[in-house]
Design a protein around this motif. Structure first.
Motif, PDB file in Angstrom:
ATOM      1  N   GLY A   6      -0.200  -8.121 -10.434  1.00 15.44           N
ATOM      2  CA  GLY A   6       1.081  -8.695 -10.047  1.00 15.44           C
ATOM      3  C   GLY A   6       1.451  -8.305  -8.635  1.00 15.44           C
ATOM      4  N   ASP A   7       2.745  -8.449  -8.306  1.00 21.17           N
ATOM      5  CA  ASP A   7       3.218  -8.114  -6.970  1.00 21.17           C
ATOM      6  C   ASP A   7       3.980  -6.799  -7.011  1.00 21.17           C
ATOM      7  N   VAL A   8       4.682  -6.483  -5.933  1.00 14.71           N
ATOM      8  CA  VAL A   8       5.368  -5.199  -5.837  1.00 14.71           C
ATOM      9  C   VAL A   8       6.446  -5.056  -6.901  1.00 14.71           C
ATOM     10  N   PHE A   9       7.121  -6.166  -7.245  1.00 15.66           N
ATOM     11  CA  PHE A   9       8.169  -6.100  -8.265  1.00 15.66           C
ATOM     12  C   PHE A   9       7.557  -5.887  -9.656  1.00 15.66           C
ATOM     13  N   THR A  10       6.437  -6.579  -9.912  1.00 20.54           N
ATOM     14  CA  THR A  10       5.764  -6.410 -11.202  1.00 20.54           C
ATOM     15  C   THR A  10       5.323  -4.966 -11.400  1.00 20.54           C
ATOM     16  N   PHE A  11       4.882  -4.329 -10.305  1.00 21.95           N
ATOM     17  CA  PHE A  11       4.436  -2.942 -10.404  1.00 21.95           C
ATOM     18  C   PHE A  11       5.566  -2.056 -10.918  1.00 21.95           C
ATOM     19  N   TYR A  12       6.750  -2.210 -10.337  1.00 19.12           N
ATOM     20  CA  TYR A  12       7.889  -1.400 -10.774  1.00 19.12           C
ATOM     21  C   TYR A  12       8.288  -1.731 -12.215  1.00 19.12           C
ATOM     22  N   VAL A  61       0.840  -1.200   0.000  1.00 24.43           N
ATOM     23  CA  VAL A  61       0.000   0.000   0.000  1.00 24.43           C
ATOM     24  C   VAL A  61       0.874   1.249   0.000  1.00 24.43           C
ATOM     25  N   THR A  62       1.938   1.243   0.816  1.00 29.15           N
ATOM     26  CA  THR A  62       2.825   2.399   0.885  1.00 29.15           C
ATOM     27  C   THR A  62       3.579   2.593  -0.428  1.00 29.15           C
ATOM     28  N   VAL A  63       4.102   1.477  -0.981  1.00 30.28           N
ATOM     29  CA  VAL A  63       4.900   1.564  -2.205  1.00 30.28           C
ATOM     30  C   VAL A  63       4.051   2.069  -3.364  1.00 30.28           C
ATOM     31  N   ARG A  88     -12.228   4.116  -9.615  1.00 29.39           N
ATOM     32  CA  ARG A  88     -11.439   3.303  -8.674  1.00 29.39           C
ATOM     33  C   ARG A  88     -11.605   1.808  -8.997  1.00 29.39           C
ATOM     34  N   ASN A  89     -11.084   1.441 -10.159  1.00 28.96           N
ATOM     35  CA  ASN A  89     -11.122   0.031 -10.572  1.00 28.96           C
ATOM     36  C   ASN A  89      -9.816  -0.706 -10.280  1.00 28.96           C
ATOM     37  N   PHE A  90      -8.844   0.007  -9.748  1.00 30.14           N
ATOM     38  CA  PHE A  90      -7.522  -0.556  -9.464  1.00 30.14           C
ATOM     39  C   PHE A  90      -7.481  -0.933  -7.982  1.00 30.14           C
ATOM     40  N   ALA A  91      -7.276  -2.228  -7.697  1.00 28.08           N
ATOM     41  CA  ALA A  91      -7.318  -2.736  -6.320  1.00 28.08           C
ATOM     42  C   ALA A  91      -5.931  -3.142  -5.855  1.00 28.08           C
ATOM     43  N   VAL A  92      -5.576  -2.739  -4.647  1.00 30.41           N
ATOM     44  CA  VAL A  92      -4.367  -3.221  -3.973  1.00 30.41           C
ATOM     45  C   VAL A  92      -4.835  -4.123  -2.841  1.00 30.41           C
ATOM     46  N   ILE A  93      -4.368  -5.366  -2.855  1.00 29.08           N
ATOM     47  CA  ILE A  93      -4.874  -6.383  -1.931  1.00 29.08           C
ATOM     48  C   ILE A  93      -3.723  -6.802  -1.008  1.00 29.08           C
ATOM     49  N   PRO A  94      -3.561  -6.155   0.150  1.00 26.98           N
ATOM     50  CA  PRO A  94      -2.394  -6.411   1.017  1.00 26.98           C
ATOM     51  C   PRO A  94      -2.272  -7.858   1.468  1.00 26.98           C
ATOM     52  N   LYS A  95      -3.422  -8.496   1.765  1.00 27.08           N
ATOM     53  CA  LYS A  95      -3.355  -9.876   2.280  1.00 27.08           C
ATOM     54  C   LYS A  95      -2.728 -10.827   1.280  1.00 27.08           C
ATOM     55  N   LYS A  96      -2.892 -10.519   0.002  1.00 25.24           N
ATOM     56  CA  LYS A  96      -2.326 -11.370  -1.034  1.00 25.24           C
ATOM     57  C   LYS A  96      -1.019 -10.823  -1.585  1.00 25.24           C
ATOM     58  N   GLY A  97      -0.646  -9.602  -1.167  1.00 21.26           N
ATOM     59  CA  GLY A  97       0.569  -9.007  -1.681  1.00 21.26           C
ATOM     60  C   GLY A  97       0.506  -8.741  -3.176  1.00 21.26           C
ATOM     61  N   MET A  98      -0.665  -8.323  -3.674  1.00 19.92           N
ATOM     62  CA  MET A  98      -0.825  -8.144  -5.113  1.00 19.92           C
ATOM     63  C   MET A  98      -1.744  -6.963  -5.413  1.00 19.92           C
TER      64      MET A  98
END
Length: 598
Positions: A67-73, A19-21, A47-57
């Motif tokens: 994807g995950d945090v690396f995919t985002f970058y 969420v922070t990243v 707001r169709n873009f979801a960040v799901i912390p429990k799944k890390g995606m």
């Protein structure tokens, strides 16, 4: 750029607050357990873009980027994977050590092909007319196809649509074939492996899609079809959903193992996130070791019918050998996790999980219900049924507790139970000098060769002659008779492609298995008759298995009923002939030693 150790990648991923990243680039607002915002990839305003912390995606329900945090970058800044990992690590204050690299990963084209195929299949399930039956099937099972979109389920159509789609994207047939996405027809031509199937993507621990499990839609066999083993996919070394569940497993300090893909989806939908499933095969030593990275406790939640119970106890033995602590949750007869949650919701499945009992206690419970504990002959048979679990318990404290419990339930001495365990093979119980069982650490073995000769000879062949790996595995009739860590190492080598040197496997094993592999790699290997070595070793293993049955029947023969004695005697004689044929030297020792006789 230097390669990044897998354990460092996992540490960076665990440390990254998604969420922070992502919140640095996308204004996010909390919606329930998730966060929502406008998608940065397609320039959305809703707001169709979801960040799901429990799944890390993250996942966009419009453009379907996820994807995950690396995919985002990687997708936000056009970074390569290692660069994205290093950038996230820098933000988290984690130093990544430099180490020499062996060059680019030669498997990268396969990872890429499977990833592109997954996106194609997922878009087909969402949009294509010929996927209507697959979408309807999900609805009949009580699943909302749109809610499942972040999980990247897909549909493989009949015909050459997939092949044409991959060609349009520039992916070559040979890469698709190596990735397990195509199969050869009898005339040598290629066609898609998955044909009219709902596809469940299977991820490695880094979250990369490496294969698929396919459920046929409509008529057809087999009902479920997995990707074949390849350079990137080894079904005996992966667990469905572990890439998502590992954080929940670590937090709960427990993994829940179910039988199928739909069971996983249903439990995750009910809020039980520490759940995984094997990939349509028996639970393997490698899968047990995967779970051991995250927890010491496993609950098996399989069907309660005969087949489900068999699978429960086979899986339990593999987990006990890891060693892990294993409990069994008992479903109502006729229910599976999927149907139970569909009918009773999260509370119904949680109630079953709360009532889980130790796997040995579950066996005892079933034997008692059969009435076996009420007679002498029944208790003798009950001990035979309990022995595999006793032998599988690699943790010395667990085994000691198990031995005491079985002794109490069956009314036999601990010494008798221990003797039965030792006579049938498996890990030896440590002994005191007076011959009684020790509850302390195992006594050190004397100097000299420690490994069983046949297992070691087969492993030498698999290490130095990789083209023999598959043939060695095929010739072992009963892998459970192998000692540890030989069994674990043999399974790992058997699942390793011939093109991969055994030295490359060294980093995938630890403990005694690693020491054994290191020893084998250092051993000289000259011009030897490999066929003779394998034949002799397999014969010795078969002989060992027959000897166990021979000893058991020889003990039972004097106490057998009169009408049973001729049958037992005939079998004992037949076993003696088979042992003498397979291993004459060993038969002479048995016969002359007077340990058993006709």
């Amino acid at each position: 750029m230097s390669a990044i150790p897998e354990e460092v990648i996992e540490r960076v991923r665990d440390a990254a607050d998604l969420v922070t990243v992502i919140g640095e680039f996308v204004p996010l607002r909390r919606t329930g357990a998730d966060y929502r915002g406008a998608c940065p990839f397609h320039g959305g305003t809703h707001r169709n873009f979801a960040v799901i912390p429990k799944k890390g995606m993250y996942y966009c329900f419009v453009c379907h980027e996820g994807g995950d945090v690396f995919t985002f970058y990687m997708k936000k800044f056009g970074m390569e994977y290692p660069t994205a990992v290093r950038e996230v690590a820098r933000k988290m204050g984690i130093e990544i050590p430099d180490r020499p690299t062996g060059g680019p990963d030669r498997r990268e084209p396969l990872f890429s092909a499977v990833g592109v195929a997954a996106e194609w299949y997922a878009s087909r399930l969402r949009e294509a007319d010929d996927a209507a039956d697959a979408r309807s099937y999900l609805k009949t099972r009580g699943f909302d196809p749109e809610a499942l979109q972040p999980l990247s389920l897909g549909f493989a159509p009949r015909g050459d649509g997939f092949l044409n789609g991959m060609h349009a994207l520039g992916i070559k047939d040979e890469v698709l074939f190596e990735a397990g996405l195509l199969v050869k027809r009898e005339d040598g031509s290629l066609r898609p492996r998955f044909w009219g199937r709902l596809l469940f993507p299977i991820h490695d621990l880094r979250g990369r899609i490496v294969g698929f499990g396919g459920r046929v839609i409509g008529e057809g066999e087999p009902k479920y079809l997995n990707s074949p083993d390849s350079e990137v996919f080894h079904k005996g070394q992966l667990l469905y959903n572990l890439h998502d569940a590992k954080h929940a497993v670590r937090k709960a300090d427990r993994a829940i193992v179910v039988e199928g893909y739909f069971d996983v989806l249903r439990l995750v939908g009910a809020g039980v996130e520490n759940v995984v499933a094997p990939l349509g095969t028996g639970f393997t030593a490698e899968q047990a070791q995967l779970l051991k990275r995250y927890t010491a406790n496993v609950t098996l939640l399989y069907d309660s019918d005969t087949a489900g119970l068999r699978a429960t106890f086979r899986s339990g033995d593999a987990l006990l050998s890891a060693p892990l602590r294993v409990t069994v949750a008992t479903l109502p007869l006729g229910e599976d996790p999927d149907t139970l949650v569909a009918k009773g919701g999260a509370a119904a499945i949680q109630s079953v999980l709360d009532d889980a009992i130790d796997i040995l206690e579950r066996k005892i419970q079933l034997l008692d219900r059969k009435g076996w504990l009420g007679s002498l002959s029944g208790r003798r048979k009950a001990l035979d049924r309990l022995l595999p679990t006793l032998r599988a318990a690699a943790d010395p404290v667990t085994r000691d507790l198990y031995v005491s419990r079985v002794s109490e339930v069956l009314g036999v001495s601990r010494q008798s139970v221990l003797r039965e365990i030792e006579l049938g093979g498996g890990a030896a119980v440590p002994r005191r000098p007076d011959g009684t069982a020790s509850r302390s650490a195992p006594v050190k073995e004397p100097p000299g060769p420690r490994r069983p000769v046949p297992e070691r000879n087969l492993l030498r062949v698999m290490v130095h002659r990789p083209e023999w790996r598959g043939r060695v595995i095929e010739q072992i009739a009963d892998p459970s008779q192998l000692g540890e860590p030989e069994r674990r190492l043999m399974a790992l080598l058997g699942a390793t492609p011939e093109s991969t040197p055994a030295s490359d496997v060294l980093g995938s094993v630890d403990g005694e298995a690693r020491m054994l592999l290191a020893d084998l790699l250092e051993e000289p290997w000259g011009a030897v008759d490999v066929d003779a070595i394998v034949t002799s070793a397999v014969n010795q293993l078969d002989s060992r298995r027959l000897e166990a049955e021979y000893r058991d029947l020889s003990r039972r023969l004097p106490l057998a009923a009169d009408d049973e004695k001729p049958i037992l005697a005939s079998r004992v004689q037949e076993l003696g002939r088979q042992i003498a044929k397979l291993n004459p030297g060993r038969w002479n020792v048995i016969r002359k030693g007077g340990r058993v006789g006709f």
